[in-house]
Design a protein around this motif. Structure first.
Motif, PDB file in Angstrom:
ATOM      1  N   SER A  45      33.783  50.286  34.732  1.00 33.39           N
ATOM      2  CA  SER A  45      34.739  49.847  35.536  1.00 33.39           C
ATOM      3  C   SER A  45      34.558  48.415  34.628  1.00 33.39           C
ATOM      4  O   SER A  45      33.384  47.658  34.470  1.00 33.39           O
ATOM      5  N   ALA A  46      35.776  48.047  34.757  1.00 34.50           N
ATOM      6  CA  ALA A  46      36.530  46.226  34.253  1.00 34.50           C
ATOM      7  C   ALA A  46      36.487  45.641  35.810  1.00 34.50           C
ATOM      8  O   ALA A  46      36.991  46.356  36.013  1.00 34.50           O
ATOM      9  N   ASN A  47      36.258  44.098  35.060  1.00 40.29           N
ATOM     10  CA  ASN A  47      36.236  43.725  36.373  1.00 40.29           C
ATOM     11  C   ASN A  47      37.821  42.790  36.685  1.00 40.29           C
ATOM     12  O   ASN A  47      38.659  42.772  35.646  1.00 40.29           O
ATOM     13  N   ILE A  48      38.010  42.144  37.091  1.00 41.07           N
ATOM     14  CA  ILE A  48      39.491  41.916  37.717  1.00 41.07           C
ATOM     15  C   ILE A  48      39.217  40.764  38.218  1.00 41.07           C
ATOM     16  O   ILE A  48      38.424  40.268  40.133  1.00 41.07           O
ATOM     17  N   LEU A  49      40.157  39.637  37.490  1.00 42.81           N
ATOM     18  CA  LEU A  49      40.001  38.457  38.340  1.00 42.81           C
ATOM     19  C   LEU A  49      41.060  38.343  39.633  1.00 42.81           C
ATOM     20  O   LEU A  49      42.193  39.221  39.773  1.00 42.81           O
ATOM     21  N   SER A  50      41.021  37.053  40.756  1.00 43.57           N
ATOM     22  CA  SER A  50      41.837  37.648  41.731  1.00 43.57           C
ATOM     23  C   SER A  50      43.235  36.281  40.990  1.00 43.57           C
ATOM     24  O   SER A  50      44.714  37.306  41.521  1.00 43.57           O
ATOM     25  N   TYR A  51      43.084  35.799  40.214  1.00 42.27           N
ATOM     26  CA  TYR A  51      44.300  35.442  39.621  1.00 42.27           C
ATOM     27  C   TYR A  51      44.326  35.719  38.182  1.00 42.27           C
ATOM     28  O   TYR A  51      45.071  35.429  36.718  1.00 42.27           O
ATOM     29  N   GLN A  52      44.018  36.995  38.058  1.00 45.42           N
ATOM     30  CA  GLN A  52      44.309  37.497  36.751  1.00 45.42           C
ATOM     31  C   GLN A  52      45.825  37.847  36.020  1.00 45.42           C
ATOM     32  O   GLN A  52      45.894  37.046  34.944  1.00 45.42           O
ATOM     33  N   TRP A 350      47.798  49.558  36.788  1.00 46.59           N
ATOM     34  CA  TRP A 350      46.771  47.915  36.649  1.00 46.59           C
ATOM     35  C   TRP A 350      48.035  47.308  37.178  1.00 46.59           C
ATOM     36  O   TRP A 350      47.175  45.790  38.300  1.00 46.59           O
ATOM     37  N   LYS A 351      49.158  47.154  37.255  1.00 43.95           N
ATOM     38  CA  LYS A 351      49.458  46.034  38.357  1.00 43.95           C
ATOM     39  C   LYS A 351      49.751  46.636  39.823  1.00 43.95           C
ATOM     40  O   LYS A 351      49.971  45.360  40.242  1.00 43.95           O
ATOM     41  N   GLU A 352      49.599  47.309  39.801  1.00 44.73           N
ATOM     42  CA  GLU A 352      48.479  47.464  41.370  1.00 44.73           C
ATOM     43  C   GLU A 352      47.782  47.150  42.063  1.00 44.73           C
ATOM     44  O   GLU A 352      47.037  46.588  42.743  1.00 44.73           O
ATOM     45  N   ALA A 353      46.607  46.988  40.640  1.00 44.59           N
ATOM     46  CA  ALA A 353      45.512  46.744  40.332  1.00 44.59           C
ATOM     47  C   ALA A 353      45.233  45.138  40.326  1.00 44.59           C
ATOM     48  O   ALA A 353      44.227  44.720  41.351  1.00 44.59           O
ATOM     49  N   PHE A 354      45.921  44.404  39.870  1.00 44.04           N
ATOM     50  CA  PHE A 354      46.456  43.208  39.445  1.00 44.04           C
ATOM     51  C   PHE A 354      46.671  42.571  40.541  1.00 44.04           C
ATOM     52  O   PHE A 354      46.332  41.169  41.103  1.00 44.04           O
ATOM     53  N   ASP A 355      47.590  42.971  41.628  1.00 44.58           N
ATOM     54  CA  ASP A 355      48.295  42.526  42.625  1.00 44.58           C
ATOM     55  C   ASP A 355      46.866  42.775  43.937  1.00 44.58           C
ATOM     56  O   ASP A 355      46.940  41.909  44.972  1.00 44.58           O
ATOM     57  N   ALA A 356      46.113  44.066  44.141  1.00 44.15           N
ATOM     58  CA  ALA A 356      45.442  44.182  44.827  1.00 44.15           C
ATOM     59  C   ALA A 356      44.547  43.394  45.388  1.00 44.15           C
ATOM     60  O   ALA A 356      44.063  42.452  45.538  1.00 44.15           O
ATOM     61  N   ALA A 357      44.358  42.735  44.061  1.00 47.47           N
ATOM     62  CA  ALA A 357      42.913  41.502  43.383  1.00 47.47           C
ATOM     63  C   ALA A 357      43.614  39.846  44.274  1.00 47.47           C
ATOM     64  O   ALA A 357      42.594  39.796  44.016  1.00 47.47           O
ATOM     65  N   GLU A 358      44.328  40.077  43.734  1.00 50.67           N
ATOM     66  CA  GLU A 358      45.122  38.148  44.366  1.00 50.67           C
ATOM     67  C   GLU A 358      45.378  38.654  45.504  1.00 50.67           C
ATOM     68  O   GLU A 358      44.636  37.563  45.547  1.00 50.67           O
ATOM     69  N   GLY A 359      45.231  39.839  46.492  1.00 50.06           N
ATOM     70  CA  GLY A 359      45.843  39.876  48.050  1.00 50.06           C
ATOM     71  C   GLY A 359      44.034  39.962  48.772  1.00 50.06           C
ATOM     72  O   GLY A 359      44.199  39.422  49.786  1.00 50.06           O
ATOM     73  N   PHE A 360      43.096  40.603  47.522  1.00 47.00           N
ATOM     74  CA  PHE A 360      41.906  40.707  48.130  1.00 47.00           C
ATOM     75  C   PHE A 360      41.146  38.931  47.865  1.00 47.00           C
ATOM     76  O   PHE A 360      40.079  38.941  48.454  1.00 47.00           O
ATOM     77  N   SER A 361      41.447  37.754  47.486  1.00 46.28           N
ATOM     78  CA  SER A 361      40.994  36.543  47.169  1.00 46.28           C
ATOM     79  C   SER A 361      40.460  36.042  48.396  1.00 46.28           C
ATOM     80  O   SER A 361      41.387  35.905  49.674  1.00 46.28           O
ATOM     81  N   GLY A 362      39.352  35.906  48.556  1.00 48.49           N
ATOM     82  CA  GLY A 362      38.917  35.181  50.243  1.00 48.49           C
ATOM     83  C   GLY A 362      38.548  36.386  50.815  1.00 48.49           C
ATOM     84  O   GLY A 362      38.007  36.363  52.136  1.00 48.49           O
ATOM     85  N   SER A 363      38.645  37.654  50.718  1.00 44.83           N
ATOM     86  CA  SER A 363      37.531  38.998  51.659  1.00 44.83           C
ATOM     87  C   SER A 363      37.104  39.148  50.934  1.00 44.83           C
ATOM     88  O   SER A 363      36.179  38.697  50.064  1.00 44.83           O
ATOM     89  N   ASN A 364      36.403  40.359  51.654  1.00 47.54           N
ATOM     90  CA  ASN A 364      35.432  40.126  51.319  1.00 47.54           C
ATOM     91  C   ASN A 364      35.303  42.064  50.475  1.00 47.54           C
ATOM     92  O   ASN A 364      35.100  43.551  50.365  1.00 47.54           O
ATOM     93  N   ARG A 365      36.677  42.110  49.903  1.00 50.61           N
ATOM     94  CA  ARG A 365      37.482  43.445  48.704  1.00 50.61           C
ATOM     95  C   ARG A 365      37.359  42.844  47.567  1.00 50.61           C
ATOM     96  O   ARG A 365      37.945  41.688  47.048  1.00 50.61           O
ATOM     97  N   SER A 366      37.406  43.973  46.791  1.00 54.60           N
ATOM     98  CA  SER A 366      37.051  43.377  45.496  1.00 54.60           C
ATOM     99  C   SER A 366      38.026  44.641  44.775  1.00 54.60           C
ATOM    100  O   SER A 366      38.011  45.785  44.636  1.00 54.60           O
ATOM    101  N   ALA A 367      38.925  43.764  43.652  1.00 58.93           N
ATOM    102  CA  ALA A 367      39.822  45.369  42.735  1.00 58.93           C
ATOM    103  C   ALA A 367      38.979  45.334  41.411  1.00 58.93           C
ATOM    104  O   ALA A 367      38.639  44.714  40.863  1.00 58.93           O
ATOM    105  N   VAL A 368      38.496  46.752  41.087  1.00 59.99           N
ATOM    106  CA  VAL A 368      37.816  47.372  39.519  1.00 59.99           C
ATOM    107  C   VAL A 368      39.087  47.726  38.985  1.00 59.99           C
ATOM    108  O   VAL A 368      39.713  48.683  39.707  1.00 59.99           O
TER     109      VAL A 368
END
Length: 371
Positions: A45-52, A350-368
């Motif tokens: 499992s690899a972490n994704i930053l909200s601004y990756q 990975w594209k969907e993952a990066f978009d999701a991570a950006e959208g999750f910023s400030g929420s209680n969800r994270s993308a990996v």
């Protein structure tokens, strides 16, 4: 090279960035092989930053060499070890730390797969031996960046999934700054802004360290959610009225410390001065944000109140060991136990993952990413 009992594939799949002017691509490339001072980890499992996404499209203008295997840290299993590895063994669950320091110059530090650091030494390391990140099936990392995890305890007794354990990486950043100003149980600390991924992590970590938290930010709904989810949390919305915000903070009594992790665009925000002016005599300040302009400091207040102001980039090795212990004894909660949900994406998405991570910023969800 790997021993016969640790055979690695000749090639593996990795998300390669050739230039910030074009998106990364999944490629079959030679698999990394361990040597002295290194191990190869099979990423789970690899972490994704909200601004990756904004890092790799050049918007954030982070310096790094290309071509580059993207990614940073996460959770994986040791796949192969070098000849000088003494305690780690193939199959062992580890936290992959993306913060790499030079062995003969710890001031030369960089972020694996993200940022080449600020010295000639750190640039030499990232442009050379430690070029690749963790958005791949396998990653070679310095031996000291693989931290063993008690799998029986963490995944057995405590029931964490690998993606939840990856939360260690996010919590470590505020823990580095909070530890650097010697936060103690029973103290009151301002966390600002507390509404982004690292600010929310700072609230969680500060509470686990035994403090009362005053969470500040502009997004009132996120602040209210933080207060509803945690005990010992007070909230103050940043209004832009420096004096009014100061009076609200002072209404909570003695303030011992102030931790700031502001984003690049917040350099002109009024909250910096409000928070500093609210501190007691001898109060402490930790600055960990990524401001892109210089910050105006109320010099007279800092001097006459004997305030301690410290900057901190990331964390120290002892911080990693200490935080893992906090997780193991249940003092610091991860994942669903802390109200956090993880959404897993295969590397092909990975594209969907990066978009999701950006959208999750400030929420209680994270993308990996699951390589």
């Amino acid at each position: 090279m790997a021993s016969p009992s640790q055979e690695l594939p000749k090639t593996h799949r990795a998300l390669i960035l050739s230039s910030t002017s074009e998106p990364p691509k999944i490629k079959d490339v030679p698999a990394p092989q361990p040597g002295p001072g290194s191990v190869v980890v099979h990423m789970l499992s690899a972490n994704i930053l909200s601004y990756q996404k904004s890092i790799y499209n050049g918007e954030r203008k982070y310096p790094f060499p290309t071509p580059l295997t993207t990614g940073m840290g996460g959770i994986g299993r040791i796949a192969a070890i070098g000849p000088d590895t003494l305690t780690l063994s193939p199959g062992q669950l580890v936290f992959v730390d993306c913060f790499v320091r030079g062995r003969d110059d710890p001031n030369s530090a960089f972020l694996l797969g993200i940022h080449e650091g600020h010295t000639e030494g750190s640039r030499k390391l990232m442009h050379g031996e430690w070029r690749d990140g963790s958005f791949a099936e396998y990653v070679k990392i310095p031996l000291e960046c693989a931290y063993p995890l008690n799998e029986e305890l963490l995944m057995g007794k405590l029931g964490y999934g690998v993606e939840e354990l990856g939360e260690i990486a996010r919590d470590l950043i505020p823990f580095g700054g909070l530890s650097d100003i010697s936060i103690r149980p029973g103290e009151t600390i301002i966390i600002a802004p507390a509404t982004g991924p690292f600010g929310m992590a700072a609230v969680k970590v500060a509470l686990a360290m035994g403090t009362r938290v005053i969470a500040m930010g502009r997004n009132l709904s996120i602040l209210q959610r933080l207060q509803a989810s945690h005990e010992r949390v007070e909230i103050v919305q940043i209004t832009g009225d420096e004096q009014a915000d100061l009076e609200k903070v002072k209404g909570f009594g003695t303030i011992d410390a102030y931790f700031d992790i502001s984003p690049p665009v917040a350099g002109t925000s009024t909250h910096f001065k409000s928070c500093m002016l609210a501190l007691r005599h001898g109060g402490r300040i930790s600055l960990m944000g990524g401001l892109n302009i210089d910050l105006a400091i109320p010099h007279a207040i800092v001097m006459h109140r004997d305030l301690l102001l410290k900057g901190k980039w990331m964390y120290d090795r002892q911080n990693v060991l200490d935080l893992i212990k906090m997780v193991e004894i249940g003092l610091l909660k991860m994942g669903s136990k802390a109200g956090q949900e993880y959404v897993k994406f295969p590397m092909d998405e990975w594209k969907e993952a990066f978009d999701a991570a950006e959208g999750f910023s400030g929420s209680n969800r994270s993308a990996v990413l699951v390589p």
